[in-house]
Structure formats: C-alpha cells, structure tokens
Scaffold this motif. Sequence first.
Motif, PDB file in Angstrom:
ATOM      1  N   THR A  21       0.840  -1.202   0.000  1.00 40.61           N
ATOM      2  CA  THR A  21       0.000   0.000   0.000  1.00 40.61           C
ATOM      3  C   THR A  21       0.870   1.245   0.000  1.00 40.61           C
ATOM      4  O   THR A  21       1.854   1.318   0.739  1.00 40.61           O
ATOM      5  N   LYS A  22       0.526   2.190  -0.826  1.00 40.79           N
ATOM      6  CA  LYS A  22       1.278   3.457  -0.891  1.00 40.79           C
ATOM      7  C   LYS A  22       0.346   4.593  -1.303  1.00 40.79           C
ATOM      8  O   LYS A  22      -0.512   4.415  -2.164  1.00 40.79           O
ATOM      9  N   THR A  23       0.558   5.735  -0.708  1.00 41.46           N
ATOM     10  CA  THR A  23      -0.144   6.947  -1.127  1.00 41.46           C
ATOM     11  C   THR A  23       0.588   7.528  -2.327  1.00 41.46           C
ATOM     12  O   THR A  23       1.815   7.660  -2.300  1.00 41.46           O
ATOM     13  N   VAL A  24      -0.164   7.845  -3.352  1.00 41.95           N
ATOM     14  CA  VAL A  24       0.427   8.439  -4.557  1.00 41.95           C
ATOM     15  C   VAL A  24       0.487   9.946  -4.361  1.00 41.95           C
ATOM     16  O   VAL A  24      -0.542  10.589  -4.150  1.00 41.95           O
ATOM     17  N   THR A  25       1.692  10.501  -4.415  1.00 44.59           N
ATOM     18  CA  THR A  25       1.869  11.926  -4.162  1.00 44.59           C
ATOM     19  C   THR A  25       2.211  12.665  -5.440  1.00 44.59           C
ATOM     20  O   THR A  25       2.558  12.069  -6.463  1.00 44.59           O
ATOM     21  N   ASP A  28       5.573  11.810  -6.642  1.00 45.73           N
ATOM     22  CA  ASP A  28       5.633  10.577  -7.438  1.00 45.73           C
ATOM     23  C   ASP A  28       5.309  10.861  -8.903  1.00 45.73           C
ATOM     24  O   ASP A  28       5.963  10.335  -9.810  1.00 45.73           O
ATOM     25  N   THR A  64       0.865   3.115 -10.943  1.00 47.95           N
ATOM     26  CA  THR A  64       0.014   2.221 -10.156  1.00 47.95           C
ATOM     27  C   THR A  64       0.387   0.764 -10.441  1.00 47.95           C
ATOM     28  O   THR A  64       0.510  -0.054  -9.516  1.00 47.95           O
ATOM     29  N   GLY A  97      -2.874  11.978  -4.025  1.00 49.15           N
ATOM     30  CA  GLY A  97      -3.353  11.879  -2.651  1.00 49.15           C
ATOM     31  C   GLY A  97      -4.073  10.570  -2.369  1.00 49.15           C
ATOM     32  O   GLY A  97      -4.265  10.222  -1.202  1.00 49.15           O
ATOM     33  N   ASP A  98      -4.456   9.845  -3.427  1.00 48.61           N
ATOM     34  CA  ASP A  98      -5.111   8.543  -3.229  1.00 48.61           C
ATOM     35  C   ASP A  98      -4.125   7.527  -2.661  1.00 48.61           C
ATOM     36  O   ASP A  98      -2.948   7.505  -3.038  1.00 48.61           O
ATOM     37  N   THR A  99      -4.608   6.673  -1.784  1.00 42.19           N
ATOM     38  CA  THR A  99      -3.798   5.581  -1.252  1.00 42.19           C
ATOM     39  C   THR A  99      -4.208   4.296  -1.956  1.00 42.19           C
ATOM     40  O   THR A  99      -5.369   3.892  -1.908  1.00 42.19           O
ATOM     41  N   THR A 101      -3.808   0.218  -2.729  1.00 34.61           N
ATOM     42  CA  THR A 101      -3.346  -1.087  -2.262  1.00 34.61           C
ATOM     43  C   THR A 101      -3.319  -2.051  -3.434  1.00 34.61           C
ATOM     44  O   THR A 101      -4.339  -2.251  -4.103  1.00 34.61           O
ATOM     45  N   VAL A 124      -8.376   1.673  -4.609  1.00 37.26           N
ATOM     46  CA  VAL A 124      -8.368   2.887  -3.787  1.00 37.26           C
ATOM     47  C   VAL A 124      -9.671   2.819  -3.017  1.00 37.26           C
ATOM     48  O   VAL A 124     -10.752   2.927  -3.611  1.00 37.26           O
TER      49      VAL A 124
END
Lengths: 143, 143, 143, 143
Positions: A21-25, A28, A64, A97-99, A101, A124
């Motif tokens: 799981t990672k938040t897309v910033t 990124d 993603t 900002g979406d996280t 998985t 998400v």
Amino acid sequence: MSRQVGLYIEDLSEGQSASFTKTVTETDVVLFAGISGDTNPVHVDAEFAKGTIFKERIAHGMLTAGFISTVLGTKMPGPGAIYLSQTLNFKAPVKIGDTVTALCTVATIKVEKRRALIHCQCKVGDTVVVEGEAVIMVPSRKT
Amino acid sequence: MSRQVGLYIEDLSEGQSASFTKTVTETDVVLFAGISGDTNPVHVDAEFAKGTIFKERIAHGMLTAGFISTVLGTKMPGPGAIYLSQTLNFKAPVKIGDTVTALCTVATIKVEKRRALIHCQCKVGDTVVVEGEAVIMVPSRKT
Amino acid sequence: MSRQVGLYIEDLSEGQSASFTKTVTETDVVLFAGISGDTNPVHVDAEFAKGTIFKERIAHGMLTAGFISTVLGTKMPGPGAIYLSQTLNFKAPVKIGDTVTALCTVATIKVEKRRALIHCQCKVGDTVVVEGEAVIMVPSRKT
Amino acid sequence: MSRQVGLYIEDLSEGQSASFTKTVTETDVVLFAGISGDTNPVHVDAEFAKGTIFKERIAHGMLTAGFISTVLGTKMPGPGAIYLSQTLNFKAPVKIGDTVTALCTVATIKVEKRRALIHCQCKVGDTVVVEGEAVIMVPSRKT
C-alpha cells in the motif's frame, strides 16, 4: 553476507496473497514524468486536467501498475522470481493523494514448469483502479 | 492560447506509428524504486544481481513499459486519449545504460466505438525487451 | 527569528563578484527533464546524442543558467533582490560529470534606481559554456 | 527503427508557433532548488516569502524559462536544433500551483545561416510572466 531470497515454487499455494500500500503523491507523479518522459497534460497540467472527465490531474497508470511489481518482486514470490508477463486493465483513475493497495493472489501453480499465474488488483478504498494477471517464473528447491 | 490536443480517432490509420527513445539510467532505477516501492534486489543490490542470470542490475519492467505510455499519451494518439488496457510480455532484461525505443503501431481501429488497438514493442538495439497490445479510447471529432 | 537578508544596493561595488560551483550529474539531468518536461533526446537518449556534434548527452542549458540564479539569489546580492532580466549565450555544451562554476561580477550600479547590471559567466575548466548579463533590483537601506 | 528528428529550417515559417503547458508544483520547486543549488528563501522559506512583495513562495524564474526550452527542444524546431541564445524578462512571479503556458512563435528565419529568431512568452492565465527571444540553429535538409 545473508542472501536475499524469496519464496520457492513449492512454498506457494492457490489463494495465497500479499499486498503493498502506498499513497500516490504529487512528487511521485513529477518524478514518474521525468523518468518515463510521459508529460501527458492529464498528469502535469492542472488546467487541462480540469477539462477532462477526471476533473483533476491523475497519476500515470504504469505508476500504479508498479505497485503490483512491488508485491511480486519484494513479497510474493519475492527476489529470484522472473516476471514473464502482465495484463493490465485500467478501470478507474488514481488521483494525487489517493492511497493505493495492490493485492496479488496466487491463482494457479504449475510446479513442473515453475510458473505461477497471479491475480493482481489495485484498489483505492473499495474502487478497483487496475486489475490484471501476472505470469511469474519462480525458482524451485529442486534445482 | 493554443490548447494541447492529441489526435482524433478519425486521424488514425492502420500501420501508423510513433516512437519514443530514452536511455535507462541508474537514476531512473533509483527513482522508480522510490516512487513504486519496488526494492527487489535485482534492481537495487549489485551484489545480489551478480548472482542472478542477468549478472548485473536490471531496470524495472514497468519503467520500460512506461515508455509505451509516453508514446500513447504524448505522441499517438496523445492528450485526450484514455488508456483502457495493456498487455506486457517481458522478453529480455533492460540493463542500466541501455537505450530503449518504444514503438507503437496502430493495429485496428473501431471508429464507432472510438477505440484503437495498438501494438507496442520496446527494443534495445535489435532485441525486443517488452511486447504487448494497448487498447485506447480516442476522442472523436463528432462529439 | 533571524531574518535572512542579502546585500543592499549600498553594499555593492563595481567589480565585486561571487560564484557557485556544482558538478552536473545524471540525476540532475533526469530531474530537470521531469520538472521542465524537456525530454529532448540530446538530454535523455544516449544513442541519439552519439550522432550529434556533442557526441554524448548534454545537460539542459537552463540547468546551467540556474547556477547563475543561485549566485544572484543566495550570495550576491542574495535574498531580497528581484530578478528583472537575464541574457544567456550558450557557447559550449555541459556534459554529464562536468563541474560548472557560475561567476557573477557587478558591472554597473544605479543606486537611485536600485538596480545592478551583473555580468554572468559559467565555465567548465577554462571553457566558457554560458555567458550573459543580469539586471537585478536590489533593496536599499534608505527604504 | 524510426529516428527522433525535429523540424528543418525549411519547415519553419514566420508566425508558426508551438506551446507547452505545465502546472508548477511544490515538488518542482524543491527539486529545482536541489539540482540548481538555488535555495533563495523566496523559493524555499514560506515565512520569509510572506514578508516579501510576493506574499508567498514563488517558483524559480529559470524553471519557468525551462518550459521555453521544452517547446524549442521537443516541439518546434525539436530534436537536432541547437540553442544559441535566450533573453529573459521576468515580468511577474509564478506561484506554486500556477499553470504556465510557454508559447514560442517564429519571428524571423535566415535559411542560408540556418538560424531562427523565436519570440517566447510564458503566461499564467492572461498575465505574461516571462518574455524573451531565442536564437536557434536549425538543421537544413540541404546538408
């Protein structure tokens, strides 16, 4: 020196799963644009993105998809496995900002051929954003 | 002010192609590891990589796949197109310093459905490293 | 909290100079491509670059020009100054691994107008790579 | 394999234009500070920036100027052209979150000298933020 080794084909079973799981910033997205060269305005131009069906900038689909590769290459099966193929269906956008998985689940195993078919899903919240199948060559203990 | 717009479905024809070429560098691999979380030792651990069939660190497959996205999102069809799906066959490794050309060629067009099937091939010299098919939804002039 | 303040117009004299030196790395070029969108193959494609008069990848000219801005904005006159204009003559390429020194020298000062004309030169060894003139508005002690 | 080639001097005409649009983000400013060394507090210190006439952090002028280079190096004339000089007038600040469009328009062409004078303008909405002239050496078909 301790060798980094992942799972062997004999260690896998159908239904086994692993996730990352990672938040897309924003960072990124900027960095992915630089290393891939993909400066599509839907990723880098907020004004353009407003006029699209997404209404705001979205992350690159391959970023993603990279989270799938993270599960396969670092968790299950992990180091030593070889990535043969991947299908990707882009079902919904990932916004800044979406996280996300990425969940990978073993579908079928062919021990004699040392191959595993793995179902891959990136979500998400409850929304599936990317879905597909990976084929991985996995080392055997009987080398 | 001129709006950034890509090609319309009516502008595409079978056999039409576009490409993007980039040298894959150590920086790209480090940054991709950071933004994706894919720290598989075959990408980031030179000692580990020596012991694999690749003999040295290789780039992430999804980084190479990203060059396909660059062609589709910035050149053909370009801004405004929506990425629906992608298949990827990883045929050979990309090593640090390799120069990759992603070539995308229109295979079939369904104007009424506004979709194009695009053949995608990434090569290093004469070696195909990644191959697959993309399905893209392309805007129509008849909106 | 101590305020970061640079030089005032009254602190400057003709012939006064300051410099900044940095090695241009592969990472700098990758990141600059990402933040600017400038993926010109002479910067990102080693094979293409071999076929140019430069024989290898070169850094973006605006990255080198950025070192001038570093001198003006952090050293002389430093914080508080406002950048009005810059001319840039690109005289020679900067290659990856080159160490660039940006040297800025005060040419003329108009105290009443609070402006300084500054000569700017970037060199790699003895070779001038970028040369130009900056006009800066500099705060006065007599506010 | 298709070679990445830009326009030839014979392909250019007066009034011809091309543009690139990008939103300037916090990431861009942080990365530009890192690669250029320009850590002027007006770019990296929000408290300091509040006390300036800009009231908030602004982007580096050379980052905005980089978008001009993106147009010239990737669109018009594109790969193969050589950047000889650039003048830059910084007319208004670019704030984090602003979407900048760099528009380049061919002003005059000297075919025999293989040079083009190109007018360059960066705008945020209707506000001109950077303006200048580029001189580019453009390859000829008659090599």
